[in-house]
Write a protein that holds these residues in place. Structure first.
Motif, short mmCIF file in Angstrom:
data_model
loop_
_atom_site.label_atom_id
_atom_site.label_comp_id
_atom_site.label_asym_id
_atom_site.label_seq_id
_atom_site.Cartn_x
_atom_site.Cartn_y
_atom_site.Cartn_z
N SER A 110 -11.83 19.31 12.59
CA SER A 110 -12.09 18.03 11.92
C SER A 110 -12.68 17.05 12.93
O SER A 110 -12.09 16.01 13.23
CB SER A 110 -10.80 17.46 11.34
OG SER A 110 -10.26 18.33 10.38
N PRO A 111 -13.85 17.37 13.45
CA PRO A 111 -14.41 16.55 14.54
C PRO A 111 -14.89 15.17 14.11
O PRO A 111 -15.15 14.33 14.97
CB PRO A 111 -15.59 17.40 15.05
CG PRO A 111 -16.04 18.15 13.83
CD PRO A 111 -14.75 18.48 13.10
N LEU A 112 -14.99 14.94 12.82
CA LEU A 112 -15.49 13.64 12.35
C LEU A 112 -14.38 12.63 12.09
O LEU A 112 -14.65 11.47 11.77
CB LEU A 112 -16.35 13.82 11.11
CG LEU A 112 -17.56 14.76 11.30
CD1 LEU A 112 -18.36 14.86 10.01
CD2 LEU A 112 -18.44 14.29 12.45
N ILE A 113 -13.13 13.02 12.24
CA ILE A 113 -12.02 12.07 12.11
C ILE A 113 -11.98 11.22 13.37
O ILE A 113 -11.94 11.74 14.49
CB ILE A 113 -10.67 12.80 11.89
CG1 ILE A 113 -10.67 13.48 10.52
CG2 ILE A 113 -9.50 11.82 12.01
CD1 ILE A 113 -9.42 14.26 10.21
N GLU A 114 -12.01 9.94 13.17
CA GLU A 114 -12.01 9.01 14.31
C GLU A 114 -10.64 8.37 14.45
O GLU A 114 -9.81 8.39 13.53
CB GLU A 114 -13.08 7.94 14.08
CG GLU A 114 -14.48 8.52 14.04
CD GLU A 114 -15.55 7.48 13.79
OE1 GLU A 114 -15.22 6.29 13.62
OE2 GLU A 114 -16.73 7.86 13.77
N SER A 115 -10.41 7.77 15.60
CA SER A 115 -9.12 7.12 15.85
C SER A 115 -8.85 6.04 14.81
O SER A 115 -7.71 5.86 14.37
CB SER A 115 -9.08 6.54 17.26
OG SER A 115 -10.11 5.60 17.45
N SER A 116 -9.89 5.35 14.35
CA SER A 116 -9.70 4.30 13.34
C SER A 116 -9.19 4.90 12.02
O SER A 116 -8.42 4.26 11.30
CB SER A 116 -10.99 3.52 13.12
OG SER A 116 -12.03 4.37 12.68
N ASP A 117 -9.60 6.13 11.70
CA ASP A 117 -9.10 6.80 10.50
C ASP A 117 -7.60 7.06 10.61
O ASP A 117 -6.84 6.84 9.66
CB ASP A 117 -9.81 8.14 10.30
CG ASP A 117 -11.31 7.99 10.10
OD1 ASP A 117 -11.74 7.06 9.41
OD2 ASP A 117 -12.04 8.84 10.62
N LEU A 118 -7.18 7.50 11.79
CA LEU A 118 -5.76 7.76 12.01
C LEU A 118 -4.94 6.47 12.01
O LEU A 118 -3.85 6.43 11.46
CB LEU A 118 -5.56 8.52 13.33
CG LEU A 118 -6.23 9.90 13.39
CD1 LEU A 118 -6.11 10.47 14.80
CD2 LEU A 118 -5.66 10.84 12.36
N MET A 119 -5.49 5.42 12.59
CA MET A 119 -4.81 4.13 12.58
C MET A 119 -4.66 3.62 11.15
O MET A 119 -3.59 3.11 10.77
CB MET A 119 -5.57 3.10 13.43
CG MET A 119 -5.62 3.44 14.92
SD MET A 119 -4.01 3.45 15.71
CE MET A 119 -3.61 1.73 15.66
N SER A 120 -5.70 3.75 10.35
CA SER A 120 -5.63 3.32 8.95
C SER A 120 -4.59 4.12 8.18
O SER A 120 -3.83 3.57 7.38
CB SER A 120 -7.00 3.47 8.27
OG SER A 120 -7.94 2.59 8.83
N ALA A 121 -4.55 5.43 8.42
CA ALA A 121 -3.55 6.27 7.75
C ALA A 121 -2.15 5.86 8.14
O ALA A 121 -1.25 5.81 7.29
CB ALA A 121 -3.79 7.74 8.11
N SER A 122 -1.97 5.51 9.40
CA SER A 122 -0.65 5.06 9.87
C SER A 122 -0.21 3.80 9.16
O SER A 122 0.95 3.65 8.76
CB SER A 122 -0.69 4.84 11.38
OG SER A 122 0.51 4.29 11.82
N LYS A 123 -1.13 2.89 8.98
CA LYS A 123 -0.80 1.63 8.30
C LYS A 123 -0.46 1.87 6.83
O LYS A 123 0.43 1.23 6.27
CB LYS A 123 -1.94 0.64 8.45
CG LYS A 123 -2.07 0.10 9.85
CD LYS A 123 -3.26 -0.80 10.02
CE LYS A 123 -3.38 -1.21 11.49
NZ LYS A 123 -4.66 -1.82 11.80
#
Length: 125
Positions: A110-123
């Motif tokens: 999943s090379p297109l997942i960015e840190s901002s995606d993970l941060m958003s999911a966390s929120k």
């Protein structure tokens, strides 16, 4: 503070695309992209790549991430579901007196997942 682990399954026996988890993608091994995104977030107390493959382990180590233990070959065939793999990792960390409030599953391909995606999911969680 919430204790999170990110588990990245990356077995070595891909049939369709040999060594897909460490194939070059935009100048780096595929798996490095998700590792870097996870590291950048600083969300995770532990990032564990679950692999049975020495080549993958070496590629991960070149990205400055140590693998605490290898996945047994019995959990690395074409028919092993993901839940036993996750359970194995969590049990191994419990044996080391490490437990987590959240278990995240991130995929090596999943090379297109960015840190901002993970941060958003966390929120959202």
């Amino acid at each position: 503070m919430v204790k999170r682990i990110a588990i990245i399954p990356a077995r070595g026996g891909s049939k369709r695309i040999k060594n897909k988890n460490i194939k070059d993608f935009c100048g780096r091994p595929m798996i490095h992209h998700i590792i870097d995104s996870a590291l950048e977030t600083k969300l995770f107390e532990k990032i564990h790549v679950s692999t049975d493959c020495i080549k993958i382990k070496e590629a991960v180590q070149r990205n400055n991430l140590e693998i605490d233990f290898m996945r047994p070959s019995a959990l690395a065939d074409d028919h092993t579901p993901i839940m036993p793999v996750l359970s194995f990792v969590i049990k191994k960390y419990l044996e080391r007196n490490l437990d987590f409030d959240e278990i995240w599953l991130l995929y090596a391909c999943s090379p297109l997942i960015e840190s901002s995606d993970l941060m958003s999911a966390s929120k959202l969680f």
